[in-house]
Structures are given as C-alpha cells and as structure tokens.
Design a protein around this motif. Structure first.
Motif, PDB file in Angstrom:
ATOM      1  N   SER A  43      -7.009   7.765   0.678  1.00 48.17           N
ATOM      2  CA  SER A  43      -5.903   8.721   0.744  1.00 48.17           C
ATOM      3  C   SER A  43      -4.674   8.098   0.089  1.00 48.17           C
ATOM      4  O   SER A  43      -4.626   6.886  -0.155  1.00 48.17           O
ATOM      5  CB  SER A  43      -5.591   9.069   2.201  1.00 48.17           C
ATOM      6  N   PHE A  44      -3.687   8.916  -0.167  1.00 49.02           N
ATOM      7  CA  PHE A  44      -2.423   8.445  -0.733  1.00 49.02           C
ATOM      8  C   PHE A  44      -1.839   7.330   0.133  1.00 49.02           C
ATOM      9  O   PHE A  44      -1.427   6.281  -0.360  1.00 49.02           O
ATOM     10  CB  PHE A  44      -1.448   9.620  -0.834  1.00 49.02           C
ATOM     11  N   GLN A  45      -1.823   7.554   1.448  1.00 41.13           N
ATOM     12  CA  GLN A  45      -1.250   6.577   2.370  1.00 41.13           C
ATOM     13  C   GLN A  45      -2.054   5.278   2.386  1.00 41.13           C
ATOM     14  O   GLN A  45      -1.482   4.180   2.413  1.00 41.13           O
ATOM     15  CB  GLN A  45      -1.175   7.155   3.787  1.00 41.13           C
ATOM     16  N   GLU A  46      -3.387   5.401   2.372  1.00 36.29           N
ATOM     17  CA  GLU A  46      -4.237   4.203   2.386  1.00 36.29           C
ATOM     18  C   GLU A  46      -4.030   3.370   1.132  1.00 36.29           C
ATOM     19  O   GLU A  46      -3.965   2.135   1.190  1.00 36.29           O
ATOM     20  CB  GLU A  46      -5.707   4.613   2.509  1.00 36.29           C
ATOM     21  N   PHE A  47      -3.920   4.044  -0.002  1.00 36.92           N
ATOM     22  CA  PHE A  47      -3.710   3.313  -1.248  1.00 36.92           C
ATOM     23  C   PHE A  47      -2.338   2.642  -1.267  1.00 36.92           C
ATOM     24  O   PHE A  47      -2.206   1.467  -1.634  1.00 36.92           O
ATOM     25  CB  PHE A  47      -3.851   4.250  -2.443  1.00 36.92           C
ATOM     26  N   PHE A  72      -7.762   7.415 -11.478  1.00 33.31           N
ATOM     27  CA  PHE A  72      -6.910   8.420 -12.128  1.00 33.31           C
ATOM     28  C   PHE A  72      -6.404   9.460 -11.135  1.00 33.31           C
ATOM     29  O   PHE A  72      -5.298   9.990 -11.288  1.00 33.31           O
ATOM     30  CB  PHE A  72      -7.653   9.064 -13.288  1.00 33.31           C
ATOM     31  N   ARG A  73      -7.209   9.747 -10.108  1.00 30.11           N
ATOM     32  CA  ARG A  73      -6.735  10.682  -9.078  1.00 30.11           C
ATOM     33  C   ARG A  73      -5.524  10.108  -8.356  1.00 30.11           C
ATOM     34  O   ARG A  73      -4.505  10.804  -8.160  1.00 30.11           O
ATOM     35  CB  ARG A  73      -7.853  10.957  -8.058  1.00 30.11           C
ATOM     36  N   LEU A  74      -5.606   8.847  -7.974  1.00 28.53           N
ATOM     37  CA  LEU A  74      -4.499   8.234  -7.246  1.00 28.53           C
ATOM     38  C   LEU A  74      -3.288   8.004  -8.141  1.00 28.53           C
ATOM     39  O   LEU A  74      -2.148   8.075  -7.680  1.00 28.53           O
ATOM     40  CB  LEU A  74      -4.960   6.927  -6.593  1.00 28.53           C
ATOM     41  N   CYS A  75      -3.536   7.743  -9.412  1.00 30.06           N
ATOM     42  CA  CYS A  75      -2.408   7.625 -10.350  1.00 30.06           C
ATOM     43  C   CYS A  75      -1.661   8.961 -10.422  1.00 30.06           C
ATOM     44  O   CYS A  75      -0.426   8.997 -10.446  1.00 30.06           O
ATOM     45  CB  CYS A  75      -2.904   7.223 -11.739  1.00 30.06           C
ATOM     46  N   LYS A  76      -2.414  10.054 -10.425  1.00 29.09           N
ATOM     47  CA  LYS A  76      -1.799  11.380 -10.462  1.00 29.09           C
ATOM     48  C   LYS A  76      -1.016  11.645  -9.176  1.00 29.09           C
ATOM     49  O   LYS A  76       0.117  12.147  -9.215  1.00 29.09           O
ATOM     50  CB  LYS A  76      -2.872  12.443 -10.651  1.00 29.09           C
ATOM     51  N   GLU A  77      -1.609  11.286  -8.039  1.00 27.35           N
ATOM     52  CA  GLU A  77      -0.957  11.527  -6.750  1.00 27.35           C
ATOM     53  C   GLU A  77       0.299  10.679  -6.579  1.00 27.35           C
ATOM     54  O   GLU A  77       1.251  11.089  -5.912  1.00 27.35           O
ATOM     55  CB  GLU A  77      -1.941  11.260  -5.609  1.00 27.35           C
ATOM     56  N   THR A  78       0.293   9.487  -7.171  1.00 22.19           N
ATOM     57  CA  THR A  78       1.464   8.602  -7.081  1.00 22.19           C
ATOM     58  C   THR A  78       2.419   8.805  -8.261  1.00 22.19           C
ATOM     59  O   THR A  78       3.382   8.058  -8.416  1.00 22.19           O
ATOM     60  CB  THR A  78       1.025   7.125  -7.024  1.00 22.19           C
TER      61      THR A  78
END
Length: 251
Positions: A43-47, A72-78
């Motif tokens: 998740s965003f928070q976990e990362f 890439f998903r987490l890069c987008k979310e962050t």
C-alpha cells in the motif's frame, strides 16, 4: 501407501507438456494446482514507511515482472516522475521487454542477462559501478542477490514494492488431498493459517528447497519428500521416483 489426489501449490502450467501431466497419466493420480500464497502490491502507507526516495537512485534492478508493475504503480501513487536517463537492469530479456508497458523501450538505457540468471547480470552492473542502484524486491526475500551486490561493493539499496500473502481457502473449499507439494516457507505458513488444527496423518508432504523443508519440520510436520536430492534435481523428477519406489499407480 495410497495417493489419488495431489495438491501442487503453484499456478497451473500454461503448457500441456508439463511433466506434472505426465505424472498424472503415468500413475493415475489427480493433480490439482492451487497456490497457497499470492502476490499483492504494498500500500502507499507501507511503501512510504520504508522512507525510500526513488529519485535518489540512478538505476533500478528488476528480477520479476511483478516488481515492475508495482514499482510504476507506487511511483504513480507517490507522484514520482521517473527521469528519462534512469537506467534499468533486468534479470532476463523477458523482464526487460515488459518495461515497454510503462516506458519507451528504445529510448531508455536497458540491460539484461541473456541467461535469466542474476549472476549473469553482474558484469553489466559492474560496468556501471558509478551508478546508485535500487534493488526492487518483495517484502520477504532470500537476500541472495543483495548479498552478492554487497560482496562486490556495489552502491545499492533494496526496497520492497510487493508482498506475498496467504491465499486463503474458502469455507466451502474441500481439502481432501493425499499429498501436498510446497515451494516456499510462506506456503507452509499459509497451510497452518488456513488450517490451525491440521493433522497430517497419512498425508504426504513434499517440498522444494532447503528453506521450505525446514519450514515443514519447524511447523511440527513430517517431511516425506524433499527436492532437489541426490536422485532428482526437479520437484517433478523427485515425485516420479517417489511414486515409483512406493508403488503408486493404477490398481
């Protein structure tokens, strides 16, 4: 010994030429493919709890397509925009080509191992040893690749982008197998989570890899077959010999 139904804790092979189907035909057993674990992205928070700044690195190391997806998903979310001069080092050409889903492949600096082995990616990494590498991994990993990079004094940091979790059994899902085949300690953990009162009895347990075998005994279960061994290097080869030696087959 009676074995009619075998649960293999992996996804069903995509090709009909799999040795598992040969074993099923040869010995008259039913093989069911049902993973005990599944992959989920952090998740965003976990990362964010890892305090990893992707832009602090100049090269990314990928060993799986799953890592690419969640990177890439987490890069987008962050809201992290990856610079065009980022270098990508992949364990195989297949993994490297998967980058096309997210970047313009021909306009990026991408390197990969011809053999699909991490060790054979090392020459390319050493050639670019002035880069600062980010190794994309799962939350639970064997650290083999990280240890190799440490030995070579490569400037790198590892960060988790995805995790393995228990693939829980439904309340109406039958569990009537004569043999269970596992490939990771997480699979054993999932078994005990889903069936806390599990009684092995006559159920045979087979494992691949030393860590998985240890997880069986640590859980207080009986290990009946482990691979690789002196007679077989593969899980299917070990099962074939095991069935032959125990006279499993059509009656």
């Amino acid at each position: 010994m009676k074995i009619k139904r075998v649960l293999v804790s992996q996804p069903k092979p995509q090709t009909e030429k799999s040795p598992y189907f040969d074993i099923a035909e040869k010995y008259g057993v039913e093989i069911i493919f049902r993973p005990f674990i599944k992959v989920e992205g952090l998740s965003f928070q976990e990362f964010m709890s890892q305090k990893v700044d992707v832009l602090a690195y100049t090269a990314i190391i990928f060993t799986a397509k799953t890592a690419i997806d969640h990177f890439f998903r987490l890069c987008k979310e962050t809201r992290t925009t990856i610079p065009d001069d980022m270098k990508y080092f992949c364990v195989s050409e297949s993994v490297a080509l998967y980058l096309q889903k997210y970047i313009q492949y021909r306009k990026r600096k991408i390197f990969f191992a011809e053999t699909g082995k991490f060790e054979d990616l090392i020459p390319a990494i050493k050639k670019h040893n002035t880069e600062k590498f980010l190794l994309a991994v799962a939350d639970v990993n064997k650290d083999k690749n990280a240890n190799l990079l440490k030995e070579l004094k490569i400037n790198f940091q590892k960060a988790a982008f995805y995790k393995t979790v228990s693939n829980d059994f439904g309340p109406d899902e039958k569990f009537d197998y004569d043999m269970l085949v596992f490939f990771s300690p997480e699979g054993i953990n999932s078994l005990m989570k889903n069936f806390p009162n599990f009684k092995q009895g006559d159920i045979q347990i087979a494992t691949f890899g030393a860590n998985t075998a240890k997880a069986v005994t640590d859980a207080g279960l009986r290990l009946d077959l482990s691979a690789p061994n002196t007679k077989a290097t593969s899980m299917t080869g070990a099962i074939d010999l095991f069935f032959k030696e125990n006279k499993i087959g059509r009656k």
